[in-house]
Design an enzyme around this catalytic site. Sequence first.
Site, short mmCIF file in Angstrom:
data_model
loop_
_atom_site.label_atom_id
_atom_site.label_comp_id
_atom_site.label_asym_id
_atom_site.label_seq_id
_atom_site.Cartn_x
_atom_site.Cartn_y
_atom_site.Cartn_z
N ASP A 1 37.83 39.06 43.63
CA ASP A 1 37.72 40.49 43.33
C ASP A 1 39.12 41.06 43.43
OD1 ASP A 1 37.50 43.22 43.32
OD2 ASP A 1 35.90 43.32 44.82
N ASN B 1 44.60 40.07 34.32
CA ASN B 1 43.85 40.46 33.13
C ASN B 1 42.59 41.27 33.41
OD1 ASN B 1 42.56 39.97 30.33
ND2 ASN B 1 41.15 38.92 31.71
N TYR C 1 40.73 55.47 31.84
CA TYR C 1 41.16 54.11 31.44
C TYR C 1 42.62 54.13 30.99
CZ TYR C 1 41.18 49.73 28.75
OH TYR C 1 41.48 48.48 28.26
N LYS D 1 46.00 52.12 32.45
CA LYS D 1 46.80 51.19 31.63
C LYS D 1 48.25 51.69 31.51
CE LYS D 1 43.60 48.14 30.88
NZ LYS D 1 43.70 46.82 31.52
N THR E 1 35.22 41.72 22.13
CA THR E 1 34.61 41.13 23.33
C THR E 1 33.43 42.00 23.76
OG1 THR E 1 35.94 42.43 24.84
CG2 THR E 1 36.89 40.34 24.11
#
Length: 273
Positions: A69, A96, A166, A170, A203
């Site tokens: 984790d 990743n 998000y 990033k 994905t």
Amino acid sequence: MNKLLELKDGSPRVALVTGGAGGIGSATAKALAMHGAKVMVTDVNEAALSSIVETIHGNGGLAMASCLDVGDPDSWQQVREQVLDTWGPLSVLVNNAGIDVVKSVADTTLAEWDRLFRVNSTGMFLGTQCFLDDLHAAGQTSGVRSSIVNMSSICGNVGVAFQSAYSATKGAVRMFTKAAAVEFGALDLQLRINSIHPGTVDTAFAAQCLTELGEAGFAPSPAEARAAIRAAHPIGDMAQGDEIADAIVFLASDLSRFMTGSEMLVDGGYTAQ
Ligand SMILES: NC(=O)c1ccc[n+]([C@@H]2O[C@H](COP(=O)([O-])OP(=O)(O)OC[C@H]3O[C@@H](n4cnc5c(N)ncnc54)[C@H](O)[C@@H]3O)[C@@H](O)[C@H]2O)c1
């Protein structure tokens, strides 16, 4: 001739991938192994890891799996000991693992904001800190600088509606990478650190994101959202996981030996517009 991820003496470099059960992570683990690395494949979804390790073994590669984790410092220490005991110091770290929340600024909760930062940004920091000495040592011993590859996104470069939390995580990945690169140079550490910024990759993560973007009003249906996203990339499509994995192999290998602190866009032209 040595493979890309073998050292000068032909021995395999030791690599670790987080979020290795997912679309990009599993493709990356397989690509690193194919190019000669021994790969520790990690994820919170431990059950999904065995088939990835089996595939790598089936292709003649070297891999093992462990539950990690990325938001938990103890979890990092356990995996570090496992890697050190089994293979020795790490020389490639691919941070990743990542999660998303598709919501307006108004609707994003503090808990969601914190959860995203914990996995997407803090996880990268903890991994980098945990393996820093080992990466430097491996670089010093082998004469080949170690490499950290941090997963950012086009959302770390440009704004995307309904992805503010998000995007913030990033952007943090992008700037941490640059500051760390400058610092590692100042300290003469034998490692490089770069971020990678994919466009949309086909994905489970993207499928979920597109469904939620459709629901949020970006497009009337998930199918139309998908078509719109494909069209938004000048190359005319989303990426496949292996197209990102190949770029990660490049950043991990000595082919990119003069690159550190770089943000590598692999986005089908999305941000060129
Ligand atoms: N798919 C895209 O369009 C896209 C685009 C740009 C960047 N990215 C980034 O690429 C990375 C991988 O995305 P993907 O598309 O393969 O997603 P994915 O959902 O297929 O894989 C993500 C993996 O991370 C794991 N994970 C979640 N929380 C974790 C934690 N706390 N610790 C360890 N592992 C954890 C999940 O179990 C999963 O296996 C993410 O960081 C994502 O933000 C994805």
